[in-house]
Design a protein around this motif. Structure first.
Motif, PDB file in Angstrom:
ATOM      1  N   GLY A 100      -5.754   6.596 -29.754  1.00 45.14           N
ATOM      2  CA  GLY A 100      -4.771   5.679 -30.305  1.00 45.14           C
ATOM      3  C   GLY A 100      -3.387   6.314 -30.430  1.00 45.14           C
ATOM      4  O   GLY A 100      -2.368   5.622 -30.391  1.00 45.14           O
ATOM      5  N   THR A 101      -3.333   7.655 -30.504  1.00 43.38           N
ATOM      6  CA  THR A 101      -2.058   8.356 -30.675  1.00 43.38           C
ATOM      7  C   THR A 101      -1.616   9.052 -29.388  1.00 43.38           C
ATOM      8  O   THR A 101      -0.471   8.927 -28.971  1.00 43.38           O
ATOM      9  N   THR A 125       0.496   7.833 -26.639  1.00 42.10           N
ATOM     10  CA  THR A 125      -0.075   6.575 -26.160  1.00 42.10           C
ATOM     11  C   THR A 125       0.892   5.415 -26.377  1.00 42.10           C
ATOM     12  O   THR A 125       1.020   4.542 -25.516  1.00 42.10           O
ATOM     13  N   ASN A 126       1.585   5.432 -27.501  1.00 44.38           N
ATOM     14  CA  ASN A 126       2.398   4.260 -27.888  1.00 44.38           C
ATOM     15  C   ASN A 126       1.576   2.976 -27.712  1.00 44.38           C
ATOM     16  O   ASN A 126       1.868   2.124 -26.884  1.00 44.38           O
ATOM     17  N   ALA A 127       0.560   2.879 -28.524  1.00 42.19           N
ATOM     18  CA  ALA A 127      -0.504   1.901 -28.299  1.00 42.19           C
ATOM     19  C   ALA A 127      -0.055   0.444 -28.371  1.00 42.19           C
ATOM     20  O   ALA A 127      -0.780  -0.448 -27.928  1.00 42.19           O
ATOM     21  N   LYS A 128       1.148   0.200 -28.874  1.00 41.83           N
ATOM     22  CA  LYS A 128       1.554  -1.209 -29.018  1.00 41.83           C
ATOM     23  C   LYS A 128       2.201  -1.783 -27.755  1.00 41.83           C
ATOM     24  O   LYS A 128       2.586  -2.943 -27.720  1.00 41.83           O
ATOM     25  N   ARG A 129       2.320  -0.955 -26.714  1.00 46.65           N
ATOM     26  CA  ARG A 129       2.901  -1.438 -25.439  1.00 46.65           C
ATOM     27  C   ARG A 129       1.869  -2.243 -24.653  1.00 46.65           C
ATOM     28  O   ARG A 129       0.679  -2.166 -24.915  1.00 46.65           O
ATOM     29  N   ASN A 165      -8.089  -1.001 -31.199  1.00 52.62           N
ATOM     30  CA  ASN A 165      -6.754  -0.473 -31.471  1.00 52.62           C
ATOM     31  C   ASN A 165      -5.853  -0.428 -30.240  1.00 52.62           C
ATOM     32  O   ASN A 165      -4.768   0.107 -30.290  1.00 52.62           O
ATOM     33  N   LEU A 166      -6.337  -0.941 -29.124  1.00 52.21           N
ATOM     34  CA  LEU A 166      -5.553  -0.896 -27.898  1.00 52.21           C
ATOM     35  C   LEU A 166      -5.549  -2.290 -27.268  1.00 52.21           C
ATOM     36  O   LEU A 166      -6.471  -3.074 -27.478  1.00 52.21           O
ATOM     37  N   PRO A 167      -4.499  -2.600 -26.492  1.00 48.55           N
ATOM     38  CA  PRO A 167      -4.341  -3.972 -25.983  1.00 48.55           C
ATOM     39  C   PRO A 167      -5.221  -4.263 -24.772  1.00 48.55           C
ATOM     40  O   PRO A 167      -4.733  -4.672 -23.724  1.00 48.55           O
TER      41      PRO A 167
END
Lengths: 315, 315
Positions: free
Chosen positions: B10-11, B32-36, B86-88
C-alpha cells in the motif's frame, strides 16, 4: 475392472464391490469384534472379500485393488495404521495383511473420515470438484479434505482433524483434552449435552414430554420440540446452529472449497438446518461479496461414503 | 536465467532480481501512491523493473518471468486481481499490464500473504518442505498455505484467510464483520487493544511509564513491562500467548504441516513468545503423541519474503 471398498468400523466391517463408474455392485458385512487381535479381524475381512468376489462371479485377478477406510492415523503411502483409538492397531501393516488374507495384490488404506470425503468427491455431493471439504456430524465432528482430487492429511497423515478446532477459548471440555473444540458443540454429543443443560434449567418445555428422562434425550429432541413451537427447544436449536455455522464459516474462510459437504444423522433435519446456516454464511463469510462462492451441500452417499471412497482411493 | 519478484504494498512497490538459486541480486523500490489509477501504479512498477534490469547488466530476454505479490484476491490462473481493499483493483489484468509496461513476456501473480508463504517454503524457514503454513502477525493475521510446494487458495482464489477463523464465538469485534476472529486477538492490533484495556483497568502498572498515554501503546509495551517484572504486563502477555496458541494449534490440527512459520514484528520477542507457545502445543495438539510432529519456526526472510516468493512462483 472391479474395485473393492472396505469400511472398517468399531462394530462392523462393511465390504462392497464397485465398478469403474463407482457404482456399488454387491455389499456385505461381518462383525468387527474389535477386542480381538488385529490379525483375526483382518482375516475375517479377507474372507468376506473372497466371498463377495465369488458371489459376483469374478476372480481376485479381476480386482484392480482394494481400499480400506480405517479409524485412526493411516499412513497411506506405506499402508500402515500408525495408531487407532478403538482398534488394536499400532504401526500395523493393514494393507499387507489384507493382501495376505484375501489374495488381492494391491491394497490401499485411508483414514475413514478422509475416505468418506473422497467418496463424496467422486460420486456424491461434491462430484466433479477438485477441492472439497467434508464435515461429518456424528458422535464427534469428523473432517476430510480433498485437494486436487486427492486426500490431504498433512506430512504425518494426522491432519484434517477439523472437529478439533477451538471455536471458544476456555469453552466446553472436548474429549481430545482441549477446551472449546468445535466437536464439543456441533457433534450429536454436543447437541445432546446442550439439550440436557437446557432441560435442567427449565421444567417448562415440551422436551420433558419428548424425553421423560435425561437418558432419553437424543439429537432429535430439541428439533422435535421446536416443531411443536417450544421456546426452550428453539433456543437449543438456535444455539446449536450458531456454533455449527461458526465452524463451517471457519472452514470456508480457510479452504474456499468448491463444495462443503455436511454429513451425519442431524442432516435429516433438512431445511431447518440448512436455511439458517446459509443465512449465517451469507452474513459472515469473508468472501461473501465474491461472485464465486462455496456451496454447502448435504452428503449424498450416506453410510456408503466410506466403502465407495475406499474403493476409489486409486482414482 | 533471472527472475523478478515484485512486492506491491500500500505504501511502496519493492522489486528484486533473483537468480535460479533464489538469491536476491538487486533490489529497489518506488512509492505506490495507492490513490492513483491502477495503470499509473503499474507503469511505475514496469519502469522500476526495466531500471533494475539495466543496472544488473542484463536484458528483458534474460528474465524468465516476473512474479507479483499483490494485496487482495489474486486469480493466479489468469493473472487477474479480482478485488483488493486498499488498491484500485477490480478484475484488473495485473499480469498483462506489467507485461505491457515492462516488456517482460511472462508475468505471474499471487496474493501477498500466499507469496510470502511460498518464499519461506522455497528459501526460508520451511525450505525443502512439501507442506507448510505461514502465519503473519501484523496489523492483521495473514495466512498462506503451501501444499505439494504450491500455493493453495481454494477454487476462487480467496482461501487461506487463516486470521478469519473464529476462536471465540461472540468474542472481540473483527474488521471482517465477524466476532471473535483469531485476528482480533493475535494481530499486533489485538495485542495493543488488550494492552490498552488492561491499562484502563489498572493504574498500578509499569505500562503507564512505558506508554504515558494510550496513543503511545504499541506491540512491545506489555512485553517490556513483563521484562520489568510488572504483573499487569505479564497478564497481558499471558493472555496474548494463550489466544495465539489456540489459533496455532487449530492450524496444526487442520493441516499437520511439516513446518508452521510465524512472521511479523512480534516474533522479535523470541523465546518469550516461542517457549510458552510450544508448551501449549505439547499439551493440546491432537497428534501430540505422534512421532512425527509439526515444527513451529520463526520466519527467516523478513520483509523480503514477498519479493522472493513472488520471484519463485513458477518454481
Amino acid at each position: 475392472m472391479y474395485y473393492i471398498g472396505v469400511d472398517l468400523g468399531g462394530t462392523n466391517i462393511a465390504v462392497g464391490i464397485v465398478n469403474e463408474k463407482g457404482e456399488m455392485l454387491k455389499k456385505g458385512s461381518v462383525p468387527t469384534n474389535a477386542k480381538r487381535p488385529a490379525d483375526e479381524i483382518i482375516k475375517d475381512m479377507g474372507e468376506l472379500c473372497k466371498k463377495l468376489i465369488t458371489e459376483q462371479g469374478i476372480t481376485v485377478d479381476d480386482v484392480e485393488y482394494a481400499g480400506i477406510a480405517t479409524p485412526g492415523t493411516a499412513d497411506h503411502d506405506n499402508g500402515i495404521v500408525v495408531y487407532a483409538n478403538n482398534l488394536p492397531f499400532e504401526n500395523y501393516p493393514l494393507a499387507a495383511k489384507l493382501s495376505e488374507f484375501s489374495g488381492i495384490k494391491k491394497v490401499l488404506i485411508e483414514n475413514d473420515a478422509n475416505a468418506a470425503a473422497k467418496g463424496e468427491a467422486e460420486m456424491g455431493a461434491a462430484k466433479g470438484c477438485n477441492n472439497s471439504v467434508m464435515i461429518t456430524l456424528g458422535t464427534g465432528v469428523g473432517g476430510g479434505i480433498i485437494i486436487d482430487k486427492k486426500v490431504y492429511s498433512g506430512f504425518n497423515y494426522a491432519g484434517g482433524e477439523l472437529g478439533h478446532v477451538v471455536i471458544e477459548v476456555d469453552g466446553a471440555q472436548c474429549s481430545c483434552g482441549r477446551k472449546g473444540c468445535w466437536e464439543a458443540y456441533s457433534s450429536a454429543t454436543g447437541l445432546i449435552n446442550m439439550t440436557k443443560a437446557k432441560m435442567q434449567e427449565t421444567k417448562d418445555t415440551v422436551m420433558w414430554e419428548i424425553a421423560p428422562t435425561l437418558e432419553a434425550v437424543d439429537g432429535k429432541t430439541a428439533f422435535d420440540a421446536m416443531r411443536k413451537n417450544d421456546k426452550a427447544g428453539k433456543e437449543v436449536v438456535d444455539k446449536y446452529i450458531k456454533y455449527l455455522a461458526a465452524g463451517l464459516i471457519n472452514m470456508i474462510n480457510i479452504f474456499q472449497p468448491e463444495v462443503l459437504v455436511i454429513g451425519g444423522g442431524i442432516c435429516k433435519e433438512g431445511e431447518n438446518l440448512t436455511k439458517p446456516l446459509q443465512e449465517y454464511i451469507d452474513k459472515e463469510e469473508y468472501a461473501r461479496s465474491n461472485k464465486q462462492r462455496t456451496t454447502v451441500k448435504i452428503a449424498a452417499l450416506g453410510n456408503d461414503a466410506g466403502i465407495i471412497g475406499a474403493a476409489m482411493l486409486g482414482f
